[in-house]
Design an enzyme around this catalytic site. Structure first.
Site, short mmCIF file in Angstrom:
data_model
loop_
_atom_site.label_atom_id
_atom_site.label_comp_id
_atom_site.label_asym_id
_atom_site.label_seq_id
_atom_site.Cartn_x
_atom_site.Cartn_y
_atom_site.Cartn_z
N LYS A 1 -13.55 58.02 66.88
CA LYS A 1 -12.85 56.79 66.80
C LYS A 1 -11.55 56.55 66.38
O LYS A 1 -10.53 55.97 67.09
CB LYS A 1 -13.96 55.82 66.06
CG LYS A 1 -13.30 54.17 65.93
CD LYS A 1 -14.85 53.51 65.56
CE LYS A 1 -14.90 53.43 64.08
NZ LYS A 1 -14.08 52.46 63.35
N ASP B 1 -16.59 56.76 55.11
CA ASP B 1 -17.41 56.08 56.17
C ASP B 1 -18.88 56.70 55.86
O ASP B 1 -19.72 56.15 56.63
CB ASP B 1 -17.00 56.38 57.54
CG ASP B 1 -15.56 55.47 57.76
OD1 ASP B 1 -15.34 54.49 56.90
OD2 ASP B 1 -15.07 55.70 58.60
N ARG C 1 -20.52 47.45 51.67
CA ARG C 1 -21.60 48.53 52.16
C ARG C 1 -22.45 48.82 50.79
O ARG C 1 -23.52 49.46 50.93
CB ARG C 1 -20.91 49.50 52.79
CG ARG C 1 -20.63 49.13 54.17
CD ARG C 1 -20.02 50.24 54.78
NE ARG C 1 -19.59 50.29 56.25
CZ ARG C 1 -18.92 50.84 57.21
NH1 ARG C 1 -18.11 51.64 56.64
NH2 ARG C 1 -18.80 50.47 58.45
N ARG D 1 -22.30 51.28 60.70
CA ARG D 1 -22.88 52.28 59.90
C ARG D 1 -24.06 51.95 58.87
O ARG D 1 -24.78 52.79 58.66
CB ARG D 1 -21.77 52.62 58.99
CG ARG D 1 -20.44 53.34 60.11
CD ARG D 1 -19.58 54.08 59.32
NE ARG D 1 -18.29 54.32 59.93
CZ ARG D 1 -17.99 55.02 61.08
NH1 ARG D 1 -18.75 55.64 61.70
NH2 ARG D 1 -16.88 54.61 61.34
#
Ligand code: S3P
Length: 445
Positions: free
Chosen positions: A31, A324, A355, A397
């Site tokens: 990406k 990530d 997250r 994710r």
């Protein structure tokens, strides 16, 4: 872009445990490199050929922005592009605000490019992107002389023409996006622009610029570019995204009897924190490096099998090198022997979602016991998970990590709001099915 989302907007996923993962596959293109190929291809003198480009929500947003800036981009198929670059001074004023949708990378990198243009522009995005912090890029660009108005530190960003000056900037937080945004501004600035990094943020911009003939000087944590060097076009096959591969690596490590090979995956050392972390936990990862690089990026076939993993402490430079991957690692931590502690990772709270909070909250619905900390989390494994209905929070994710959790939960796990996985890994579900996982779309309209 909106078409892609609306096709699967009400989709949920159903996951059941059982069944080893085995086989050979290739994950979609990286990406970060796909975004950069569009931006730098647009600024090159001449026509770039890009193969293996990632056709996902985030990168389609950048493609739309580049077209809105007057760049002719031909899509021969989903992953093959011809970009008709117009040179460093060739972008045209857009007719409307540039829509970065959910893509933080698009917004922060393009802020640097747009700050150096002779026309005004507005960078905007989804409600989710409008909540993410942008001062980290607008402040340094202002120090270079940019005229940027943000909206309480967030998007929309209103950018007016200015004359940028090079500068030396010590970054407070290690970030590939901020470093790249400043370096891209430096392509339009008078004099040298130097960024000093507190940690090894991903260096795809530097590598791609060099492969296009631009001298980029790296001296320890100092990275310097200067303006006035034309960029030669790209001819590149983008390697698979190691951050997408990470979900399959973690899943294969944890599911009994699994053995998976991921061909043509990028192994840039600023991105391979996940391999180092899994190895430190006890996994055996075989890395067969290819003899040739792609746009300055090393590439390899990665193989991994199920291993007995143990908990470890993770901090320091591994955080930025695997930033990530922590949602998937939180899932892994529930399944390994012993305690896993992640610290110095407060950045996880300002990604597409917080997250740490979101993953802990959803894993608790599956029965997990997660200790949230301001800058990370601690998990004592192994823990038994049970199936439940969980929410993907419109964060790609998070969705993919919950799928991996579902492979370990007794009974059926349903993930609502799962459409966002298309932001970085189109075909994730189908890839897992091919490897043998019991996962399927439901309510797929
Ligand atoms: C990216 C950098 C990382 C990463 C993001 C992509 C990039 O963010 O989380 O998915 O392409 O430069 P940071 O800049 O916050 O490290």
């Amino acid at each position: 872009m909106s078409n892609v989302k609306s096709q699967i907007s009400n989709s949920s996923l159903r996951i059941r445990p059982g069944g080893k993962l085995s086989g050979t596959t290739q994950v979609p293109g990286d990406k970060s490199i796909s975004h950069r190929s569009l931006m730098l291809g647009a600024l090159a003198d001449g026509t770039s050929q890009v193969r293996g480009w990632l056709p996902a929500g985030d990168t389609l947003a950048t493609l739309g922005c580049m077209r809105a800036l007057g760049i002719d981009i031909e899509r021969h198929d989903a992953t093959t592009l011809t970009i008709h670059g117009r040179g460093l001074q060739g972008l045209k004023a857009p007719a409307a605000a540039l829509d970065c949708v959910n893509a933080g990378t698009a917004m922060r990198l393009m802020a640097g490019i747009m700050a150096g243009q002779s026309f005004p522009s507005v960078l905007d995005g989804s409600e989710q992107l409008r909540r993410r912090p942008m001062r980290r890029i607008t402040e340094p660009l202002r120090q270079m002389g940019a005229h940027i108005e943000d909206t309480d530190g967030c998007a929309p960003l209103h950018i007016s023409p200015s004359h940028l000056r090079g500068m030396e900037y010590m970054m407070p937080v290690a970030s590939g996006q901020v470093k790249s945004g400043i370096l891209l501004g430096g392509l339009f600035a008078k004099g040298d622009t130097t960024v000093i990094e507190p940690g090894p943020g991903r260096d795809h911009t530097e590598r791609m610029l060099r492969s296009m003939g631009m001298p980029v000087r790296v001296d320890g944590p100092r990275v310097t570019v200067s303006s006035g060097h034309p960029l030669s076009p790209l001819d590149v096959t983008i390697p698979g995204d190691i951050s997408s591969a990470a979900f399959l690596l973690v899943a294969a490590c944890l599911v009994d009897g699994s053995q998976v090979t991921l061909r043509h995956t990028g192994i840039n050392p600023t991105r391979t924190g996940i391999v180092d972390i899994l190895e430190a936990m006890g996994a055996q990862v075989s890395v067969e490096q290819h003899p040739q690089e792609e746009a300055g990026e090393p590439v390899a076939d990665l193989s991994i099998g199920c291993s007995q993993l143990k908990g470890i402490d993770i901090s320091g430079e591994l955080i930025v090198r695997a930033i990530d991957e922590f949602p998937a690692l939180m899932v892994a931590a529930t399944q390994v022997d012993g305690k896993t502690v992640v610290s110095e990772a407060a950045e996880l709270r300002v990604k597409e979602t917080d997250r740490i909070a979101v993953m802990a909250g959803e894993l608790r619905k599956l029965g997990a016991d997660i200790e949230e900390r301001p800058d990370g989390f601690a998990v004592q494994g192994p823990q038994k998970l049970h199936g439940a209905v969980v929410d993907g929070h419109d964060d790609h994710r998070v969705v993919m990590s919950l799928v991996i959790a579902g492979l370990h939960a007794e009974g059926t796990t349903t993930i609502t709001g799962a459409h966002s996985l298309n932001d970085s890994f189109p075909g994730f579900v189908e890839t897992l099915q091919t490897l043998g996982a019991d996962v399927e779309w439901i309510n797929h309209d």
